[in-house]
Write an enzyme that holds these catalytic residues in place. Structure first.
Site: not given
Length: 342
Positions: A32-33, A113, A139, A257
């Protein structure tokens, strides 16, 4: 004044992409990254190579997208900047096997990370820069925002400044990703690791999933149609989160609401009690002292037995069965494509 108030946010004017001129960047991993980093940087004019293990399913995909692919060891050997983007539990073994033997003085070792560096699983030599650029998005969003001329907010941290230019080099990398268009927040490996793990566990994944499942179970046990329960406790979560993402809690409350807003104020504190907050503090403590990291890594090394059991039990929850049927009704649903691509 709190120390974090001195943490700067950097933008494009603060970043010099030319610092990466003549520098070869190795992106280790193409998930993904990895795909977003490699493609964004290459399209920003950087010299990029992707490092994978031999036989990786991603090898042909990366090549088909115009990227040069080598083994992780060969990519590291050729690179001046090495960004590690594989699973946390696999990083240390791969680092000592493929990267450490090929590091040279002045190289920059990067992470998205801080897990492995913060917990001492990876200890780089003193003559290399050690930095982090952590996009605050998956990613595919890092990629799509870049393609639209926008950017994803990111974090920057410096663990080791061997060259005296570590932060500037990391910011150049962030600019190449498109992150400086949105803003790059200064942090530390410790802060990023501990807050990221806590957010995932207590709120974003563990907390939210458990809350939605508990709401679903409460309605079904009271005799309501599971499909109604899914719509009210799971489906609509995205609608509320999107409003918060766009304009904060106040913006969300403006859009719902008066009935919903009134219920928000009187019921939220009944769900998140003092006991819940006490549990959150224990979760954070386990992250800070390494208890969680040790448990996670032990399970990964032991064949992922507990992990796989928990995953299996989670897939068998009634909300998953009902949800799959409900999601098939959405004209915009691309669930199968998402699962295949990841």
């Amino acid at each position: 004044m709190n120390s974090y108030e001195n943490n700067k946010i950097f933008y494009e004017a603060d970043c010099d992409l030319s610092l990466l001129d003549g520098q070869k960047i190795a992106i280790i991993g193409y998930g993904s990254q990895g795909h977003a980093h490699a493609l964004n940087l290459q399209e920003s004019g950087c010299d990029v190579v992707v490092g994978l293990y031999e036989g990786s399913k991603s090898w042909a995909k990366a090549e088909s997208q115009g990227l040069k692919v080598l083994t992780a060891a060969e990519a590291a050997k050729q690179a001046d900047v090495i960004m590690i983007l594989i699973n946390d539990e696999k990083q240390a073994d791969m680092y000592y096997k493929d990267i450490a033997p090929n590091l040279e003085a002045g190289n920059m070792l990067m992470f998205a990370h801080g897990f492995n560096v913060h917990y001492g699983l990876i200890v780089p030599p003193e003559d290399v820069d050690v930095t982090m650029i952590a996009p605050k998005a998956p990613g595919h969003t890092v990629r799509s925002e870049y393609l639209e001329g926008k950017g994803t907010p990111m974090l920057v941290a410096v663990k080791q400044d061997a060259t005296g230019k570590a932060q500037d080099r990391a910011l150049a990398y962030a600019a190449g990703l498109g992150g400086a268009r949105a803003g790059v927040l200064e942090t530390t490996f410790k802060t990023e690791t501990e807050t990221d793990l806590f957010g995932e566990q207590a709120v974003l994944c563990g907390g939210v999933c458990a809350l939605m499942q508990a709401g679903f179970e409460t309605l079904v046990e009271a005799g309501y149609d599971p499909r109604n329960a899914y719509f009210e406790c799971v489906h609509e979560m995205k609608l509320i989160v999107d409003l918060i993402y766009q304009s904060g809690f106040a913006g969300m409350r403006y859009s719902i609401s008066n009935t919903a807003e009134f219920g928000d104020y009187i019921t939220g504190p009944k769900i998140i009690t003092d006991e819940t907050r006490k549990t959150m503090k224990k979760i954070l403590s386990d992250i800070q002292d390494g208890t969680f990291a040790r448990g996670f890594l032990d399970d990964m090394k032991g064949g992922m037995i507990h992990f796989k059991m928990m995953r299996q039990l989670a897939t068998e929850h009634p909300a998953e069965t009902v949800g799959k049927d409900i999601r098939s009704l959405y004209s915009w649903n691309n669930e199968e494509d998402m699962l295949i691509n990841n």
